[in-house]
Design an enzyme around this catalytic site. Sequence first.
Site, mmCIF file in Angstrom:
data_model
loop_
_atom_site.group_PDB
_atom_site.id
_atom_site.type_symbol
_atom_site.label_atom_id
_atom_site.label_comp_id
_atom_site.label_asym_id
_atom_site.label_seq_id
_atom_site.Cartn_x
_atom_site.Cartn_y
_atom_site.Cartn_z
ATOM 1 N N HIS A 173 59.255 47.116 12.839
ATOM 2 C CA HIS A 173 59.279 48.317 14.012
ATOM 3 C C HIS A 173 60.508 48.942 13.768
ATOM 4 O O HIS A 173 61.579 48.435 14.172
ATOM 5 C CB HIS A 173 59.524 47.308 15.307
ATOM 6 C CG HIS A 173 59.603 48.382 16.483
ATOM 7 N ND1 HIS A 173 58.650 47.763 17.673
ATOM 8 C CD2 HIS A 173 60.124 49.264 16.867
ATOM 9 C CE1 HIS A 173 59.101 48.681 18.870
ATOM 10 N NE2 HIS A 173 59.927 49.769 18.219
ATOM 11 N N ASP A 231 63.536 47.754 15.748
ATOM 12 C CA ASP A 231 63.444 48.421 16.923
ATOM 13 C C ASP A 231 64.702 49.511 16.855
ATOM 14 O O ASP A 231 65.177 49.826 17.914
ATOM 15 C CB ASP A 231 63.260 47.834 18.478
ATOM 16 C CG ASP A 231 63.092 48.885 19.611
ATOM 17 O OD1 ASP A 231 62.543 50.191 19.058
ATOM 18 O OD2 ASP A 231 63.252 48.479 20.778
ATOM 19 N N HIS A 238 59.293 43.720 20.236
ATOM 20 C CA HIS A 238 60.458 43.395 20.695
ATOM 21 C C HIS A 238 60.592 42.250 21.788
ATOM 22 O O HIS A 238 60.728 42.652 22.933
ATOM 23 C CB HIS A 238 61.240 44.668 21.119
ATOM 24 C CG HIS A 238 60.208 45.559 21.571
ATOM 25 N ND1 HIS A 238 59.580 45.671 22.710
ATOM 26 C CD2 HIS A 238 60.594 47.042 21.240
ATOM 27 C CE1 HIS A 238 58.892 46.760 23.144
ATOM 28 N NE2 HIS A 238 59.699 47.543 22.081
HETATM 29 C C1 NCD Z 1 62.909 53.431 21.716
HETATM 30 C C2 NCD Z 1 63.097 54.912 21.349
HETATM 31 O O1 NCD Z 1 64.317 55.311 21.669
HETATM 32 O O2 NCD Z 1 62.282 55.441 20.912
HETATM 33 N N1 NCD Z 1 63.948 53.043 22.689
HETATM 34 C C3 NCD Z 1 64.143 51.742 22.954
HETATM 35 O O3 NCD Z 1 64.979 51.301 23.833
HETATM 36 N N2 NCD Z 1 63.747 50.575 22.167
HETATM 37 C C4 NCD Z 1 61.466 53.246 22.455
HETATM 38 C C5 NCD Z 1 61.087 51.786 22.271
HETATM 39 O O4 NCD Z 1 60.836 51.353 21.361
HETATM 40 O O5 NCD Z 1 61.020 51.403 23.519
HETATM 41 ZN ZN ZN Z 2 60.856 50.791 19.529
#
Ligand code: NCD
Ligand code: ZN
Length: 361
Positions: A30, A264, A191
């Site tokens: 991710h 993420d 996540h």
């Molecule tokens: C992510 C983003 O900035 O693209 N932000 C986050 O807080 N994780 C989007 C996401 O995966 O929710």
């Molecule tokens: Zn994300």
Amino acid sequence: MSISDLLESTPAGDADKPQSLTIRRPDDWHVHVRDGAMMKAVLPFTAAQFARGIIMPNLTPPVTTATAASAYRDRIRAALPAGSDFEPLMTCYLTDSTSPDEIERGYREGIWLAAKLYPAGATTNAHHGVTNIPALAPVFERMERIGMAVLVHGESTDPAVDIFDREAVFMERSMLPLLNAHPGLKVVVEHATTAETLDLVRAHAGRAACTITAHHLVINRTSIFQGGLRPHLYCLPVAKRERHRLALRKAAASGEACFMLGTDTAPHPRAAKQAECCSAGIFSGATALQTYVQVFDEEGALDRFEAFASLNGARFHGLEPNAGTVTLVRKPSQAMAAVAVEGDEVVVFEGGKTLPWSIAN
Ligand code: NCD
Ligand code: ZN
């Protein structure tokens, strides 16, 4: 013994611990590498840490067609540092009008590996997301048939739901019905942040899995308010209570096949984070592996790190594990504080800190 011998000696208590760990090269299941100048700035870090990454499609405009995904993959490859063999694995951004034929075409042509389901408005660039999940049944049926996984941002968008309850409410109201309606669908809960989500994934292990970020293993919701408001610790799903952080650490360190690494990593310029309305996202691309291995070390689970980082995700997606290896060493090094991009910078998660583990060159 000279002064330099003393300085280089192993910290008390560490002498009997493993000083290094060699694992198959890991993958990031991710990752947000963005586009343009931001991509150029952040991609080298992900490419240095991971062999492959599942690339999130939440660009503006989002990556909703196989043609757009193919063009985005070309831009990523062109932005890689010379000599890098990093492999971007693409995803299709699902909307209310995604067609089953387009999904299958991109999958059969090897353009994308999975589809990403954002409930409309749930997070950064999710406003084109899905407003009615059951109505997308024809798409899920097709994915079920061809064996393509759906990656789900699991948060309720009901404005009446407390932000700290959004994941739990989504699991009850939307995830369970989706799993039940499509018993053959491969689902990755992205996540995970709660103990209950981990249990739900375990209960459907085999065809369900979840990614766990490095930052959710390190921070809880109180961290966001430690001494003041910490915009660089704000992401979605927002970090939860300490009991959830502890459950996430146990799950990751368990080596169970349904838990896989997904950073993420989500870079935003400092100006967008330290703003009246702070963007959600934590940039962990430069420190993720060091952070994960530290957590596994603290959990006494270094022997299970390879499963989490390099084996479980590949197996779930039907890919071979990577051929090469990476060696992590118990050698403190200071993490860079920020990455420059277009007259601004992106603040690094754990940046400026001395981390106990490093990646060997
Ligand atoms: C992510 C983003 O900035 O693209 N932000 C986050 O807080 N994780 C989007 C996401 O995966 O929710
Ligand atoms: Zn994300």
